[in-house]
Design a protein around this motif. Structure first.
Motif, PDB file in Angstrom:
ATOM      1  N   ALA A 128      37.030  66.804   5.124  1.00 41.91           N
ATOM      2  CA  ALA A 128      38.427  67.032   4.751  1.00 41.91           C
ATOM      3  C   ALA A 128      38.765  66.189   3.521  1.00 41.91           C
ATOM      4  CB  ALA A 128      39.341  66.654   5.914  1.00 41.91           C
ATOM      5  N   GLY A 129      39.502  66.776   2.598  1.00 41.42           N
ATOM      6  CA  GLY A 129      39.888  66.074   1.382  1.00 41.42           C
ATOM      7  C   GLY A 129      38.928  66.256   0.228  1.00 41.42           C
ATOM      8  N   ILE A 130      37.782  66.898   0.481  1.00 41.29           N
ATOM      9  CA  ILE A 130      36.814  67.175  -0.589  1.00 41.29           C
ATOM     10  C   ILE A 130      37.062  68.588  -1.090  1.00 41.29           C
ATOM     11  CG2 ILE A 130      34.399  67.320  -1.254  1.00 41.29           C
ATOM     12  CD1 ILE A 130      35.279  64.553  -0.418  1.00 41.29           C
ATOM     13  N   GLU A 131      37.542  68.699  -2.306  1.00 41.52           N
ATOM     14  CA  GLU A 131      37.845  70.012  -2.875  1.00 41.52           C
ATOM     15  C   GLU A 131      36.974  70.263  -4.103  1.00 41.52           C
ATOM     16  OE1 GLU A 131      41.984  70.373  -3.663  1.00 41.52           O
ATOM     17  OE2 GLU A 131      42.594  70.050  -1.576  1.00 41.52           O
ATOM     18  N   LEU A 132      36.258  71.372  -4.077  1.00 40.92           N
ATOM     19  CA  LEU A 132      35.443  71.763  -5.229  1.00 40.92           C
ATOM     20  C   LEU A 132      36.274  72.628  -6.166  1.00 40.92           C
ATOM     21  CD1 LEU A 132      32.091  72.729  -3.457  1.00 40.92           C
ATOM     22  CD2 LEU A 132      32.717  70.551  -4.511  1.00 40.92           C
ATOM     23  N   PRO A 133      35.875  72.732  -7.439  1.00 37.89           N
ATOM     24  CA  PRO A 133      36.581  73.625  -8.356  1.00 37.89           C
ATOM     25  C   PRO A 133      36.618  75.046  -7.793  1.00 37.89           C
ATOM     26  CG  PRO A 133      35.041  72.239  -9.556  1.00 37.89           C
ATOM     27  CD  PRO A 133      34.765  72.031  -8.092  1.00 37.89           C
ATOM     28  N   SER A 134      37.590  75.804  -8.222  1.00 37.78           N
ATOM     29  CA  SER A 134      37.766  77.178  -7.736  1.00 37.78           C
ATOM     30  C   SER A 134      36.478  77.987  -7.847  1.00 37.78           C
ATOM     31  CB  SER A 134      38.873  77.873  -8.542  1.00 37.78           C
ATOM     32  OG  SER A 134      39.032  79.202  -8.124  1.00 37.78           O
ATOM     33  N   ARG A 135      36.112  78.647  -6.759  1.00 37.90           N
ATOM     34  CA  ARG A 135      34.952  79.543  -6.685  1.00 37.90           C
ATOM     35  C   ARG A 135      33.609  78.843  -6.827  1.00 37.90           C
ATOM     36  NH1 ARG A 135      36.990  84.847 -10.211  1.00 37.90           N
ATOM     37  NH2 ARG A 135      38.890  85.239  -8.982  1.00 37.90           N
ATOM     38  N   VAL A 136      33.590  77.526  -6.660  1.00 36.05           N
ATOM     39  CA  VAL A 136      32.324  76.789  -6.713  1.00 36.05           C
ATOM     40  C   VAL A 136      31.935  76.394  -5.290  1.00 36.05           C
ATOM     41  CG1 VAL A 136      31.169  74.677  -7.482  1.00 36.05           C
ATOM     42  CG2 VAL A 136      32.698  75.904  -9.030  1.00 36.05           C
ATOM     43  N   SER A 137      30.719  76.764  -4.878  1.00 37.21           N
ATOM     44  CA  SER A 137      30.222  76.419  -3.550  1.00 37.21           C
ATOM     45  C   SER A 137      29.185  75.309  -3.677  1.00 37.21           C
ATOM     46  CB  SER A 137      29.569  77.642  -2.894  1.00 37.21           C
ATOM     47  OG  SER A 137      28.385  77.997  -3.590  1.00 37.21           O
ATOM     48  N   ILE A 138      28.757  74.760  -2.541  1.00 37.93           N
ATOM     49  CA  ILE A 138      27.725  73.728  -2.567  1.00 37.93           C
ATOM     50  C   ILE A 138      26.456  74.277  -3.213  1.00 37.93           C
ATOM     51  CG2 ILE A 138      26.198  72.335  -1.130  1.00 37.93           C
ATOM     52  CD1 ILE A 138      28.488  71.904   0.776  1.00 37.93           C
TER      53      ILE A 138
END
Length: 215
Positions: A128-138
């Protein structure tokens, strides 16, 4: 069989707290702990744990570089980064180094347990609280073009860590068992690769790239 866990963090109170939380679950056992990145590598090789909870900001060798070495030597060991930093740079560098999960230190104990169970099932976990740039997955992180730090050798990144922590060439030489001249050569080489001409700019760059001094 219980999941065997190694905890790497430079604060004893954090290691003890995590151990207490994890051992409330009968399926988990803390088999060791380490206070810096080099100790984490040694403990991992000796104990070969299933999972390592790894702090990023540790002395001598930071958690990301320790993670890189451990995942290369022990591909069966899953590393979960546990950090106070939630910038994209820290997350991206951790995943590229081989981490299977990333949690903030403010995470609930139940979330830490869920993260361990998730990576043991072969999946990745972002807390929780970890947000990736839009449309970017691990998975996307592994295909994103590498950053400037990737041009540095392991030794150069190690020396950069010590520079960020404010150590002199003589101090770094003692820690790494090198001559001061060798340290200066490595430092000069890495600055040339990064096209940086002075130490303040080098430190600022390193901080922007997610290399942080120990707290």
């Amino acid at each position: 069989m219980a999941i065997r866990i190694l905890i790497a963090d430079d604060h004893a109170i954090v290691r003890d707290g995590l151990k207490m939380i994890l051992e409330t679950d009968m399926d988990m056992a803390v088999v060791g702990n380490a206070a810096d990145g080099n100790a984490a590598i040694s403990q991992a090789e000796a104990l070969q744990p299933d999972v390592i909870l790894m702090d990023i900001s540790m002395p001598a060798l930071n958690g990301i570089e320790a993670c890189r070495t451990i995942t290369q030597k022990l591909p069966g060991t899953r590393v979960i980064m546990l950090s106070m930093h939630n910038t994209h740079e820290h997350v991206f560098r951790s995943i590229r180094a081989g981490a299977k999960g990333y949690l903030l230190k403010e995470s609930l104990g139940s979330e830490v347990i869920t993260a361990i169970q998730t990576v043991m099932n072969g999946k990745s976990f972002l807390g929780a609280g970890i947000e990736l740039p839009s449309r970017v997955s691990i998975r996307d992180i592994l295909t994103i073009p590498k950053g400037p730090l990737d041009s540095l050798s392991d030794r150069e990144r190690q020396i950069l860590q010590h520079v960020v922590e404010g150590r002199t060439s003589a101090e770094i030489a003692t820690i790494l068992d090198l001559s001061a001249k060798s340290v200066e050569t490595y430092r000069s080489r890495l600055m040339k690769k990064l096209n940086i001409t002075n130490i303040p700019t080098l430190v600022k760059f390193a901080l922007q790239q997610g290399i942080t001094p120990t707290s």
